[in-house]
Design a protein around this motif. Structure first.
Motif, PDB file in Angstrom:
ATOM      1  N   SER A 291       0.792  -1.145   0.018  1.00  0.00           N
ATOM      2  CA  SER A 291      -0.214   0.018   0.001  1.00  0.00           C
ATOM      3  C   SER A 291       0.659   1.172   0.040  1.00  0.00           C
ATOM      4  O   SER A 291       0.700   2.228  -0.651  1.00  0.00           O
ATOM      5  CB  SER A 291      -0.834  -0.006   1.214  1.00  0.00           C
ATOM      6  N   THR A 292       2.037   1.190   0.718  1.00  0.00           N
ATOM      7  CA  THR A 292       2.667   2.366   0.909  1.00  0.00           C
ATOM      8  C   THR A 292       3.488   2.687  -0.654  1.00  0.00           C
ATOM      9  O   THR A 292       3.548   3.908  -0.933  1.00  0.00           O
ATOM     10  CB  THR A 292       3.748   2.224   2.020  1.00  0.00           C
ATOM     11  N   LEU A 293       4.018   1.601  -1.005  1.00  0.00           N
ATOM     12  CA  LEU A 293       4.756   1.851  -2.210  1.00  0.00           C
ATOM     13  C   LEU A 293       3.651   2.106  -3.247  1.00  0.00           C
ATOM     14  O   LEU A 293       4.258   2.990  -4.529  1.00  0.00           O
ATOM     15  CB  LEU A 293       5.300   0.479  -2.735  1.00  0.00           C
ATOM     16  N   SER A 294       2.520   1.837  -3.323  1.00  0.00           N
ATOM     17  CA  SER A 294       1.446   1.867  -4.427  1.00  0.00           C
ATOM     18  C   SER A 294       1.206   3.335  -4.344  1.00  0.00           C
ATOM     19  O   SER A 294       1.211   4.212  -5.309  1.00  0.00           O
ATOM     20  CB  SER A 294       0.102   1.182  -4.420  1.00  0.00           C
ATOM     21  N   LEU A 295       1.182   4.032  -3.037  1.00  0.00           N
ATOM     22  CA  LEU A 295       0.753   5.401  -2.958  1.00  0.00           C
ATOM     23  C   LEU A 295       1.848   6.119  -3.446  1.00  0.00           C
ATOM     24  O   LEU A 295       1.671   7.281  -4.124  1.00  0.00           O
ATOM     25  CB  LEU A 295       0.543   5.658  -1.538  1.00  0.00           C
ATOM     26  N   LEU A 296       3.339   6.043  -3.221  1.00  0.00           N
ATOM     27  CA  LEU A 296       4.328   6.652  -3.629  1.00  0.00           C
ATOM     28  C   LEU A 296       4.477   6.449  -5.324  1.00  0.00           C
ATOM     29  O   LEU A 296       4.631   7.584  -5.867  1.00  0.00           O
ATOM     30  CB  LEU A 296       5.663   6.004  -3.150  1.00  0.00           C
ATOM     31  N   VAL A 297       4.067   5.428  -6.004  1.00  0.00           N
ATOM     32  CA  VAL A 297       4.298   5.275  -7.234  1.00  0.00           C
ATOM     33  C   VAL A 297       3.216   5.983  -8.079  1.00  0.00           C
ATOM     34  O   VAL A 297       3.372   7.161  -8.991  1.00  0.00           O
ATOM     35  CB  VAL A 297       4.123   3.776  -7.836  1.00  0.00           C
ATOM     36  N   GLU A 298       2.016   6.160  -7.445  1.00  0.00           N
ATOM     37  CA  GLU A 298       0.861   6.636  -7.890  1.00  0.00           C
ATOM     38  C   GLU A 298       0.960   8.192  -7.968  1.00  0.00           C
ATOM     39  O   GLU A 298       0.461   9.179  -8.710  1.00  0.00           O
ATOM     40  CB  GLU A 298      -0.387   6.591  -7.291  1.00  0.00           C
ATOM     41  N   ALA A 299       1.569   8.835  -6.731  1.00  0.00           N
ATOM     42  CA  ALA A 299       1.827   9.988  -6.530  1.00  0.00           C
ATOM     43  C   ALA A 299       2.819  10.594  -7.471  1.00  0.00           C
ATOM     44  O   ALA A 299       2.560  11.933  -7.933  1.00  0.00           O
ATOM     45  CB  ALA A 299       2.146  10.318  -5.085  1.00  0.00           C
TER      46      ALA A 299
END
Length: 137
Positions: free
Chosen positions: A61-69
């Motif tokens: 979840s954390t990595l996904s948020l960073l990629v999407e941002a």
């Protein structure tokens, strides 16, 4: 058939079976489809049945948020595909990425897959994604 069992409770737990045919894989998928939190990973007759750790979901979840941002900031058009199952009998591979994205347009095979690795050994996930044609892991 060879069976190996991982018991580490802080990491992903998995059961590895070898000499599994595609039809056996499909039968196991049907049997396990109602069991929440179980992931199947298949490559060339080797099957891993994995129970992901709570840490895996947090990291994903954390990595996904960073990629999407990053993609939003860079104004990159993307389509989140989630953990849709990828694979085929012809390629002798099946896997659910932790997260995946198509970039620019919607595609059957994602351009980017996120794979959280908490344990070593087992199926070579990079070989699996390479065979599927996923360009970035």
């Amino acid at each position: 058939m060879t069976v190996a069992l991982s018991q580490n409770k802080t990491l992903d737990r998995y059961l590895t079976l070898s000499e599994i045919s595609w039809s056996q894989l499909e039968q196991l998928e049907t049997i396990l489809e109602t069991v929440e939190g179980v992931k199947l990973i298949y490559l060339d007759g080797i099957l891993e049945i994995m129970a992901p750790s709570p840490d895996r979901e947090e990291y994903k979840s954390t990595l996904s948020l960073l990629v999407e941002a990053h993609m939003r900031e860079a104004k990159v058009r993307f389509y989140k595909k989630g953990s849709s199952t990828l694979g085929s009998e012809e390629k002798k591979v099946k896997k659910e990425p932790d997260e995946s994205y198509s970039i620019g347009t919607k595609k059957e095979i994602p351009d980017l897959a996120i794979e959280i690795v908490l344990t070593s050994g087992g199926i070579d996930k990079l070989q699996l994604y390479q065979r599927l044609g996923v360009p970035e892991i």
